[in-house]
Design an enzyme around this catalytic site. Structure first.
Site, short mmCIF file in Angstrom:
data_model
loop_
_atom_site.label_atom_id
_atom_site.label_comp_id
_atom_site.label_asym_id
_atom_site.label_seq_id
_atom_site.Cartn_x
_atom_site.Cartn_y
_atom_site.Cartn_z
N CYS B 22 16.48 -12.71 -9.30
CA CYS B 22 17.83 -12.82 -9.60
C CYS B 22 18.06 -12.88 -11.07
O CYS B 22 17.16 -13.00 -11.99
CB CYS B 22 18.10 -14.53 -9.40
SG CYS B 22 17.88 -14.96 -7.56
N PRO B 23 19.40 -12.42 -11.47
CA PRO B 23 20.68 -12.28 -10.73
C PRO B 23 20.62 -10.64 -10.16
O PRO B 23 21.73 -10.11 -9.77
CB PRO B 23 21.77 -12.59 -11.62
CG PRO B 23 21.39 -12.32 -12.92
CD PRO B 23 19.80 -12.33 -13.02
#
Lengths: 502, 83
Positions: B22-23
């Site tokens: 992430c992200p």
């Protein structure tokens, strides 16, 4: 070899703007189940064997099993404070903000009930603008690193090498930052240096040498400690002060306000659009209430994790305080000395023993312990030498909690067939080290991370918790802006030879 | 492995963000979906479990149906259609 199992999703329901996807059915390999038994068996054996050595080890085991529960909850709900505002700003997904608010409100209810019985282990922190600044630094760091302090722990339990690097970076940065003196002393304002000298610290603590020492003793300790109960003229440990002021006014109302803002700016548009398309009418107040509720329940996994986390966090305070009463101690330092470990105990006889969920200090401690074994003298600073100590990680209660958290997350990941050893690429390793370092510095400036400085403080009605949270939101926004630009550039290169009209 | 975006045939693309945390998977997916034309399909490959929740929610919010989800060990394979 793992079997591939396919599941087809239903399309979103007409007015259910945030309907959740069907879970993918998975067969769990037998090897995973064997590892689940090994991990659980190991922690069980540690608890039983140490209890057989001495009853005092119950104290450490309590930390261990709460850590294990936290790990399972975090992995199950993909519960990461970094993703809360990052995913909201980056891709418009509010699920984690909702989950965190649910967990904070529930934790606040349980911790207020515990506070009203007089069994709370919580102490509010000094409040000033430093909490906001620290939050901004931490917020940028968690976006760069791809996870907050607790999120990186649970992702390490999924076998994620990037998260392991983040943990290493947070740990080393903190241990180094709290001991930086020399040239850094020149950056200390004169007023801090003078105020630090008046705190009457023992001669073993060299308060004049160290930026963080003078920041703590000369600035932070001078700031007021404010809770919502105090603001309303009530006692933190009375039922009205704890439940009405600290929980209802200090947590529930701000949480609802925050969620209404999130609904208006991120969820409402889709809900209204679906309503118009499917029912041919505009939304009234009742529709918005239903839309707000559908946002709250949009991710059951996150909400369920938040529910269990909130309850477990309050229970941990109750259990640890109960054990302190049972053993007649106020800090684990006394317990460690009674069972024969006096290495790394602070000058006032204590070790880091928050009595609740915490992440970053124990990470600094293990590096501090290693550094001292390598010959560095880091027990002359306030952080290690006066407050937290650097006991061996093998008998540090907070380290037991973090190791078990990773174990609990690994168990949950294995049971869902989501465990995978992932070696970090060079690109992600650089982001992990930069992000981890920023989180390490932010944590020490705030005296805690997304858990210790935000989640625990906010839930206990400490005004500095929201201040750190506001900073974290600002930091997440800055981090997302940067990553948007970075991703755009990389994607443009990748798409350079593709004609989307062909 | 570095991120890979390819055109398989007219209206069908693949984005492989295996190894990313992430992200990155959700951001790359968002950027690709913005470029596609209505009706185009994207086969997305990733192995970051928490991105699965975020990408599903993002697609639902933007009205882009996730037509199919597969698992190959720890890998997730989503087929997303641009609305």
């Amino acid at each position: 070899m793992d079997a591939i199992v396919t599941g087809t999703l239903t399309e979103p329901k007409s007015t259910d703007c945030c309907s959740e996807s069907k879970p993918i059915v998975q067969t769990v390999p037998r090897k995973n189940i064997m590892w689940v038994y090994i991990i659980v068996g190991f922690f069980g054996l540690v608890s039983i064997a140490t209890y057989a050595m001495h009853e005092y080890y119950l104290y450490l085991s309590a930390y261990l099993w709460f850590g294990f529960i936290y790990g399972m909850c975090l992995q199950y709900g993909r519960f990461c404070f970094a993703s809360a505002f990052r995913d909201l700003f980056a891709v418009g997904v509010p699920r984690m903000v909702v989950g965190i608010m649910i967990a904070t409100v529930l934790f606040s209810i349980t911790s207020s009930l515990v506070a009203a019985t007089g069994w709370s282990t919580f102490h509010a922190a000094p409040w000033s603008v430093h909490a906001v600044i620290a939050g901004i630094i931490f917020g940028v760091g968690m976006v760069f690193a791809g996870g907050c302090a607790s999120g990186s722990l649970y992702k390490a339990g999924e076998g994620n090498g990037v998260s392991m690097l983040v943990i290493l970076s947070i740990s080393v940065t903190q241990a180094a930052f709290v001991d930086v003196g020399g040239w850094a002393n020149k950056l200390v304002p004169k007023s801090w240096a003078e105020a630090a000298l008046t705190k009457g610290l023992p001669s073993s603590i060299n308060v004049s040498d160290g930026w963080v020492d003078q920041y703590l003793a000369g600035y932070v300790w001078e700031q007021p400690v404010i809770t919502f109960a105090k603001l309303l003229g009530l006692d933190d440990h009375s039922l009205v002060g704890a439940l009405y002021a600290n929980t209802f006014v200090g947590v529930f109302l701000p949480a609802v306000l925050l969620l209404i803002i999130v609904y208006i700016f991120w969820s409402r548009k889709r809900y209204v659009m679906d309503l118009k398309t499917n029912e041919g009418r505009s939304a009234g107040l009742a529709d918005h209430v239903r839309g707000f509720w559908s946002m709250i329940i949009s991710s059951k996994r996150t909400a369920i994790a938040g529910l269990f986390l909130g309850i477990a966090c309050g229970l941990q305070m109750f259990v640890i305080e109960g054990l302190r009463m049972k053993f007649g101690v106020k800090n684990a330092g006394t317990i460690l000395q009674r069972i024969g470990f006096d290495y790394g105990i602070s000058a006032k006889g204590t070790v880091f023993d928050p009595g609740y969920w915490y992440v970053t200090t124990q990470e600094a401690q293990w590096v501090g312990w290693v550094a001292q074994k390598l010959g560095f003298n880091n027990m002359d600073n306030i952080y290690f030498g006066w407050v937290n100590g650097i006991p061996s990680p093998a008998i540090n209660p907070a380290d037991w909690m973090s190791v078990a958290l990773i174990g609990g997350a690994a168990v949950m990941a294995l049971m869902n067939n989501e465990f995978k050893w992932k070696k970090p690429t060079k690109e992600l390793a650089i982001w992990a080290l930069i992000g981890g370092a920023l989180m390490g510095i932010g944590s020490r400036l705030a005296l805690g991370c997304n858990v210790g400085a935000f989640f625990v403080r906010t839930a206990n009605g400490d005004v500095s918790g929201w201040s750190f949270g506001l900073g974290m939101i600002g930091g997440a926004f800055i981090g997302v802006k940067f990553f948007n630009w970075y991703t755009e550039r990389k994607m443009a290169k990748e798409m350079a030879n593709i004609d989307f009209d062909l | 492995m570095a991120m890979q975006f390819k055109q398989v045939e007219h209206g069908l693309y693949t984005l492989d963000v295996t190894g990313y945390v992430c992200p990155h998977p959700q951001l790359y997916t968002k950027k690709v979906m913005e470029k596609l034309h209505s009706g185009d399909k994207l086969e997305l490959v990733f192995d970051n479990p928490s991105s699965a929740e975020s990408i599903s929610a993002m697609c639902t919010n933007e009205g882009n149906p996730v037509l199919d989800q597969k698992r190959d060990g720890a890998k997730f394979i989503f087929t997303i259609q641009k609305a």
